[in-house]
Design a protein around this motif. Structure first.
Motif, PDB file in Angstrom:
ATOM      1  N   SER A   1     -17.043 -19.738 118.784  1.00 23.68           N
ATOM      2  CA  SER A   1     -17.694 -19.215 119.992  1.00 23.68           C
ATOM      3  C   SER A   1     -18.329 -20.333 120.823  1.00 23.68           C
ATOM      4  CB  SER A   1     -18.738 -18.162 119.631  1.00 23.68           C
ATOM      5  OG  SER A   1     -19.867 -18.753 119.026  1.00 23.68           O
ATOM      6  N   GLU A   2     -18.633 -21.450 120.169  1.00 27.47           N
ATOM      7  CA  GLU A   2     -19.203 -22.595 120.878  1.00 27.47           C
ATOM      8  C   GLU A   2     -18.122 -23.493 121.476  1.00 27.47           C
ATOM      9  OE1 GLU A   2     -21.771 -24.428 117.995  1.00 27.47           O
ATOM     10  OE2 GLU A   2     -23.280 -22.841 118.180  1.00 27.47           O
ATOM     11  N   GLY A   3     -16.860 -23.112 121.280  1.00 34.10           N
ATOM     12  CA  GLY A   3     -15.772 -23.832 121.913  1.00 34.10           C
ATOM     13  C   GLY A   3     -15.089 -24.899 121.079  1.00 34.10           C
ATOM     14  N   VAL A   4     -15.406 -24.971 119.793  1.00 35.76           N
ATOM     15  CA  VAL A   4     -14.720 -25.930 118.930  1.00 35.76           C
ATOM     16  C   VAL A   4     -13.255 -25.523 118.845  1.00 35.76           C
ATOM     17  CG1 VAL A   4     -14.596 -26.902 116.602  1.00 35.76           C
ATOM     18  CG2 VAL A   4     -16.826 -26.403 117.614  1.00 35.76           C
ATOM     19  N   LYS A   5     -12.361 -26.479 119.049  1.00 36.58           N
ATOM     20  CA  LYS A   5     -10.918 -26.186 119.078  1.00 36.58           C
ATOM     21  C   LYS A   5     -10.183 -26.664 117.824  1.00 36.58           C
ATOM     22  CE  LYS A   5     -10.807 -24.758 123.439  1.00 36.58           C
ATOM     23  NZ  LYS A   5     -11.340 -23.441 123.576  1.00 36.58           N
TER      24      LYS A   5
END
Length: 102
Positions: A10-14
């Protein structure tokens, strides 16, 4: 573990390689509070950090790939974690282990 993996997503870690668990991380603190409630172990075993990080990465990848929609999605993760297990030291098996800590 699942909660922390979902939070990273949800924090954008890919990429799971971007997930790093340090000995001072919140995840280690929470696990230590849960499994070492009475602080019987003063020092967290060094391998614990590595296993925690690998477990977080496995949960992250499974959720990212949508495997969490399957009913038994965690079984594959547990198999990976089991390979990281170390044998339990003999002093833990001693009937007087807790007395030795006092």
């Amino acid at each position: 573990m699942e909660k922390h993996a979902r939070q990273a997503l949800s924090e954008g870690v890919k990429n799971s390689d971007d997930l790093v668990v340090t000995i001072d991380s919140e995840l280690i603190r929470v696990l230590n509070l849960h499994y070492n409630r009475n602080n019987h172990l003063e020092q967290i075993p060094s391998h614990f950090r590595f296993v925690t990080e690998q477990t977080l990465k496995e949960f992250f990848k499974a959720i990212q790939d949508g495997k969490d929609s399957e009913s038994s999605w965690k079984k594959a993760i547990y198999k990976v974690i089991a390979r990281l297990d170390e044998s339990v030291p003999d002093y833990f098996k001693s009937p007087t282990f807790l007395e030795q800590l006092e």
